[in-house]
Scaffold this motif. Sequence first.
Motif, PDB file in Angstrom:
ATOM      1  N   MET A 102       0.627  -1.450  -0.128  1.00 48.49           N
ATOM      2  CA  MET A 102       0.301  -0.191   0.179  1.00 48.49           C
ATOM      3  C   MET A 102       0.691   1.626  -0.078  1.00 48.49           C
ATOM      4  N   ASP A 103       2.268   0.818   0.640  1.00 49.78           N
ATOM      5  CA  ASP A 103       3.333   2.253   0.810  1.00 49.78           C
ATOM      6  C   ASP A 103       3.286   3.012  -0.159  1.00 49.78           C
ATOM      7  N   PRO A 104       3.699   2.464  -1.961  1.00 48.60           N
ATOM      8  CA  PRO A 104       3.790   3.304  -2.999  1.00 48.60           C
ATOM      9  C   PRO A 104       3.012   3.944  -3.229  1.00 48.60           C
ATOM     10  N   VAL A 105       1.918   3.374  -3.042  1.00 49.44           N
ATOM     11  CA  VAL A 105       0.252   4.310  -3.687  1.00 49.44           C
ATOM     12  C   VAL A 105       0.251   5.548  -2.648  1.00 49.44           C
ATOM     13  N   ALA A 106       0.735   5.302  -1.363  1.00 50.12           N
ATOM     14  CA  ALA A 106      -0.078   6.516  -0.683  1.00 50.12           C
ATOM     15  C   ALA A 106       1.776   8.110  -0.940  1.00 50.12           C
ATOM     16  N   ARG A 107       2.597   7.464  -1.747  1.00 48.76           N
ATOM     17  CA  ARG A 107       3.840   7.678  -1.468  1.00 48.76           C
ATOM     18  C   ARG A 107       4.236   8.770  -2.588  1.00 48.76           C
TER      19      ARG A 107
ATOM     20  N   GLU B 153       3.179  14.496  -3.060  1.00 53.52           N
ATOM     21  CA  GLU B 153       3.990  15.732  -3.766  1.00 53.52           C
ATOM     22  C   GLU B 153       2.392  15.657  -4.371  1.00 53.52           C
ATOM     23  N   SER B 154       1.679  15.456  -5.264  1.00 49.31           N
ATOM     24  CA  SER B 154       1.087  16.252  -6.245  1.00 49.31           C
ATOM     25  C   SER B 154      -0.180  16.249  -5.257  1.00 49.31           C
ATOM     26  N   LEU B 155      -0.540  15.470  -4.004  1.00 51.02           N
ATOM     27  CA  LEU B 155      -1.495  16.578  -3.047  1.00 51.02           C
ATOM     28  C   LEU B 155      -0.890  17.447  -2.400  1.00 51.02           C
ATOM     29  N   LYS B 156      -0.006  17.546  -2.348  1.00 48.14           N
ATOM     30  CA  LYS B 156       0.109  18.823  -1.564  1.00 48.14           C
ATOM     31  C   LYS B 156       0.041  20.078  -2.568  1.00 48.14           C
ATOM     32  N   ASP B 157       0.809  19.699  -3.717  1.00 45.05           N
ATOM     33  CA  ASP B 157       0.849  20.705  -4.382  1.00 45.05           C
ATOM     34  C   ASP B 157      -0.637  21.371  -5.013  1.00 45.05           C
ATOM     35  N   THR B 158      -1.574  20.370  -4.905  1.00 43.37           N
ATOM     36  CA  THR B 158      -3.468  20.714  -5.009  1.00 43.37           C
ATOM     37  C   THR B 158      -3.876  21.037  -3.785  1.00 43.37           C
ATOM     38  N   LEU B 159      -3.759  20.691  -3.104  1.00 37.92           N
ATOM     39  CA  LEU B 159      -3.104  20.750  -1.848  1.00 37.92           C
ATOM     40  C   LEU B 159      -3.771  22.474  -0.768  1.00 37.92           C
ATOM     41  N   GLY B 160      -2.443  22.652  -1.165  1.00 37.97           N
ATOM     42  CA  GLY B 160      -1.450  23.495  -0.781  1.00 37.97           C
ATOM     43  C   GLY B 160      -1.125  23.279   0.415  1.00 37.97           C
ATOM     44  N   GLN B 161      -1.301  22.084   0.890  1.00 34.08           N
ATOM     45  CA  GLN B 161      -1.138  21.936   2.143  1.00 34.08           C
ATOM     46  C   GLN B 161       0.146  20.117   2.234  1.00 34.08           C
TER      47      GLN B 161
ATOM     48  N   ASP C  22       4.615  10.607 -14.436  1.00 30.75           N
ATOM     49  CA  ASP C  22       5.004   9.997 -14.195  1.00 30.75           C
ATOM     50  C   ASP C  22       4.903   8.901 -12.685  1.00 30.75           C
ATOM     51  N   VAL C  23       3.592   9.825 -11.786  1.00 30.99           N
ATOM     52  CA  VAL C  23       2.721   8.672 -10.861  1.00 30.99           C
ATOM     53  C   VAL C  23       2.980   7.359 -11.464  1.00 30.99           C
ATOM     54  N   ARG C  24       2.055   7.452 -12.895  1.00 34.74           N
ATOM     55  CA  ARG C  24       1.269   5.975 -13.705  1.00 34.74           C
ATOM     56  C   ARG C  24       2.232   5.429 -14.166  1.00 34.74           C
ATOM     57  N   GLU C  25       2.713   6.041 -14.365  1.00 36.02           N
ATOM     58  CA  GLU C  25       4.237   5.540 -15.007  1.00 36.02           C
ATOM     59  C   GLU C  25       5.585   4.188 -13.960  1.00 36.02           C
ATOM     60  N   ARG C  26       5.823   5.062 -12.519  1.00 40.53           N
ATOM     61  CA  ARG C  26       6.041   4.544 -11.626  1.00 40.53           C
ATOM     62  C   ARG C  26       5.372   2.961 -11.048  1.00 40.53           C
ATOM     63  N   LEU C  27       3.388   3.666 -10.615  1.00 39.70           N
ATOM     64  CA  LEU C  27       3.102   2.322  -9.788  1.00 39.70           C
ATOM     65  C   LEU C  27       2.862   0.989 -10.863  1.00 39.70           C
ATOM     66  N   GLN C  28       2.800   1.612 -11.927  1.00 35.37           N
ATOM     67  CA  GLN C  28       2.528   0.830 -13.723  1.00 35.37           C
ATOM     68  C   GLN C  28       4.050  -0.325 -13.403  1.00 35.37           C
ATOM     69  N   GLY C  29       5.386   0.455 -13.127  1.00 31.69           N
ATOM     70  CA  GLY C  29       6.112  -0.369 -13.122  1.00 31.69           C
ATOM     71  C   GLY C  29       6.297  -1.340 -12.119  1.00 31.69           C
TER      72      GLY C  29
END
Length: 321
Positions: free
Chosen positions: A43-48, A52-60, A277-284
């Motif tokens: 589960m960890d890789p999905v969250a981590r 960074e993208s979540l931070k950029d979008t949410l501002g926190q 980049d997120v999709r590529e790493r998850l698919q990898g």
Amino acid sequence: MLLDRRALLLAGLTLPTLAKAQAVWKPERPVRLILPFTAGTSMDPVARLAQESLKDTLGQSVVVENIAGAATVIAGAETLKSPPDGHTMLMIANSFAANITLRTRTADWQRAFVPVVQATVVPHVLTVAPALKTDWAGFVKRLREGGGSMTYGSPGIGTSPHLGAEHFLRLVGGKAVHAPYNGTSQLFVDLYAGRIDFALSNLPDVVQPIEEGKLIALAVTAEQRVRELPGVPTFAELSLPGLLSDSWFGIMVRRDTPAPAREALERAWLTALARPDVRERLQGLSFTVLARPGAEFEKVIDRYVATYATIIKESGITVQQ
């Protein structure tokens, strides 16, 4: 004229209110993302990777917290204790759907939580011990005619590989004895040695053993053949399209979380999962990125809850509360 002035005055007073209501919700402090398993699990890789993208979008910042124990019950309880203000998310897996039936403490969680997004899924692969020296047809025949002489392993009672295997046995009309393990390490040792006959396992866990000849793959639960095992047919190809066996991850919040906060979190997750980049790493890592919004994810959960409930009740499956 007086009426017109009053109408204009009222309109002027309501405009700021409307603008405020339509404003996009933003968190006021770091957002917690609670994971119900120990650090380093699948589960960890999905969250981590999404962090960074979540931070950029949410501002926190989004702080990942691993709160393991009691088959995800502790993490869920911690989420429900947190204020319903959008600052706490819970990542769930198939076990959420199973626990609705299996555990009294979580029986009402389908009403207590609301889905935000279904992030990813990993298909299961049906593998057998090489000592069996069998193909698909011979394997199914032995399940049907062996009177329960075969044994299958799973990483624990009520896990998605366990319930998937029970669903599979019902669909083919076969019998086998369940051997529950505490995780997968010893399970694979025994499967390689032929002490158990078969298992349904997460795709990333079995690609290398299959390539090394330690296991034989008979079928995969994906909708189409997977790039890691192109020679292995899907269950649908083998006339079992309805098998419910995989490992998915998704995000939930308390159901009483205000709609603007839920919608903002959903948008943030969909944005993260759309990043190349997120999709590529998850698919990898052999994940299939689903990025299903909350309304679609809720239908998926409903289906799994109903199917798992039938399997659990008909099989008499119980766990220690």
